[in-house]
Design a protein around this motif. Structure first.
Motif, short mmCIF file in Angstrom:
data_model
loop_
_atom_site.label_atom_id
_atom_site.label_comp_id
_atom_site.label_asym_id
_atom_site.label_seq_id
_atom_site.Cartn_x
_atom_site.Cartn_y
_atom_site.Cartn_z
N GLN A 3 0.80 -1.22 0.00
CA GLN A 3 0.00 0.00 0.00
C GLN A 3 0.84 1.28 0.00
OE1 GLN A 3 -0.56 -2.58 2.08
NE2 GLN A 3 -2.73 -3.03 2.24
N PRO A 4 1.86 1.43 0.85
CA PRO A 4 2.64 2.67 0.81
C PRO A 4 3.35 2.87 -0.53
CG PRO A 4 3.00 1.56 2.89
CD PRO A 4 2.23 0.61 2.01
N TRP A 5 3.90 1.81 -1.08
CA TRP A 5 4.59 1.91 -2.37
C TRP A 5 3.61 2.26 -3.48
CZ3 TRP A 5 8.71 3.02 -4.76
CH2 TRP A 5 8.92 2.63 -6.07
N LEU A 6 2.46 1.62 -3.51
CA LEU A 6 1.46 1.95 -4.52
C LEU A 6 0.94 3.37 -4.35
CD1 LEU A 6 -0.55 -1.40 -4.67
CD2 LEU A 6 1.00 -0.48 -6.39
N VAL A 33 -5.78 11.29 1.07
CA VAL A 33 -4.89 10.19 1.46
C VAL A 33 -4.21 10.50 2.79
CG1 VAL A 33 -2.80 8.91 0.83
CG2 VAL A 33 -4.54 9.36 -0.89
N ILE A 34 -3.78 11.73 2.97
CA ILE A 34 -3.14 12.12 4.23
C ILE A 34 -4.14 12.02 5.39
CG2 ILE A 34 -2.20 14.11 5.50
CD1 ILE A 34 -0.73 14.88 2.90
N ALA A 35 -5.37 12.44 5.17
CA ALA A 35 -6.40 12.33 6.21
C ALA A 35 -6.67 10.87 6.54
CB ALA A 35 -7.68 13.02 5.75
N MET A 36 -6.72 10.00 5.53
CA MET A 36 -6.93 8.57 5.78
C MET A 36 -5.77 7.99 6.57
SD MET A 36 -8.60 7.37 2.12
CE MET A 36 -7.88 5.78 2.28
N ALA A 37 -4.54 8.39 6.22
CA ALA A 37 -3.37 7.89 6.94
C ALA A 37 -3.39 8.34 8.39
CB ALA A 37 -2.10 8.36 6.24
N LEU A 38 -3.76 9.58 8.63
CA LEU A 38 -3.86 10.06 10.02
C LEU A 38 -4.96 9.32 10.77
CD1 LEU A 38 -3.40 13.90 9.48
CD2 LEU A 38 -1.81 12.33 10.61
N GLY A 39 -6.06 9.02 10.10
CA GLY A 39 -7.12 8.22 10.72
C GLY A 39 -6.64 6.84 11.09
N MET A 40 -5.82 6.24 10.23
CA MET A 40 -5.28 4.91 10.53
C MET A 40 -4.33 4.97 11.73
SD MET A 40 -4.59 3.42 6.72
CE MET A 40 -3.94 1.84 7.26
N ILE A 41 -3.56 6.04 11.82
CA ILE A 41 -2.62 6.17 12.94
C ILE A 41 -3.38 6.22 14.26
CG2 ILE A 41 -1.00 7.77 14.06
CD1 ILE A 41 0.03 8.47 11.23
N MET A 48 1.12 1.08 9.64
CA MET A 48 0.67 1.23 8.25
C MET A 48 0.23 2.66 7.98
SD MET A 48 0.38 -0.01 5.28
CE MET A 48 0.61 -1.74 5.54
N GLY A 49 -0.46 3.26 8.92
CA GLY A 49 -0.87 4.65 8.75
C GLY A 49 0.32 5.58 8.63
N PHE A 50 1.34 5.34 9.47
CA PHE A 50 2.54 6.16 9.40
C PHE A 50 3.25 6.00 8.06
CE2 PHE A 50 7.11 6.74 10.09
CZ PHE A 50 7.12 8.08 10.47
N LEU A 51 3.36 4.76 7.58
CA LEU A 51 4.01 4.52 6.28
C LEU A 51 3.24 5.18 5.14
CD1 LEU A 51 5.12 0.80 6.64
CD2 LEU A 51 6.57 2.84 6.65
N LEU A 52 1.91 5.12 5.20
CA LEU A 52 1.10 5.78 4.17
C LEU A 52 1.25 7.30 4.24
CD1 LEU A 52 -2.18 3.67 4.12
CD2 LEU A 52 -0.54 3.95 2.26
N LEU A 53 1.30 7.82 5.44
CA LEU A 53 1.48 9.26 5.61
C LEU A 53 2.81 9.72 5.02
CD1 LEU A 53 0.45 11.94 6.87
CD2 LEU A 53 1.69 11.29 8.94
N VAL A 54 3.87 9.01 5.34
CA VAL A 54 5.19 9.36 4.81
C VAL A 54 5.21 9.19 3.29
CG1 VAL A 54 7.63 8.67 4.77
CG2 VAL A 54 6.42 8.86 6.95
#
Length: 148
Positions: A3-6, A33-41, A48-54
């Motif tokens: 997911q982070p790579w994609l 996408v950033i909002a979703m990543a923060l929600g996951m964190i 996974m949320g942190f990796l998506l955020l970065v």
């Protein structure tokens, strides 16, 4: 976890392929996408949320750098007007919207009047002249590391 790579790849492609025409949509997608990543964190999927955020933030940065460095000049040449058969003695004000100018035959860059500034690279300018030019230059050729 792909997911982070994609996410990174998709966002960079959005900036490269679509940013010029629909920049608001691309920026909105990145914010989602950033909002979703923060929600996951905050929902205990921290790693996974942190990796998506970065990935999203780095992709936005890399995409903007790629656009500003390579694609913005491309679109400027492609979308601005093209002028052909321009005399170097014509007023440059009438061609301020040019992306490409082709001068008449006999036009040359007067390298004997070139001026340069050195700061790691040498930035040069030289007047564009023809045989009827009276010493006043309307157009200038500019370049990097092209004059001695």
């Amino acid at each position: 976890a792909l997911q982070p790579w994609l996410c990174f790849t998709f966002i960079v492609l959005l900036y490269v392929l679509l940013y010029h025409h629909v920049s608001i949509l691309v920026n909105f997608f990145v914010l989602v996408v950033i909002a979703m990543a923060l929600g996951m964190i905050f929902a205990r999927s921290g790693a996974m949320g942190f990796l998506l955020l970065v990935a999203a933030m780095m992709a936005a940065l890399m995409g903007l750098v790629a656009y500003q460095t390579y694609l913005r000049p491309y679109w400027a040449c492609r979308e601005y007007r093209a002028y052909t058969n321009v005399l170097p003695t014509e007023s440059a004000d009438g061609h301020a919207d040019a992306g490409k100018i082709t001068f008449t035959r006999g036009t040359r860059v007067d390298t004997s009047r070139a001026v340069g500034f050195k700061n790691r690279h040498t930035y040069c300018v030289a007047p564009v002249m023809d045989e009827t030019s009276n010493g006043r230059a309307e157009f200038w050729a500019a370049g990097m590391d092209c004059c001695a």
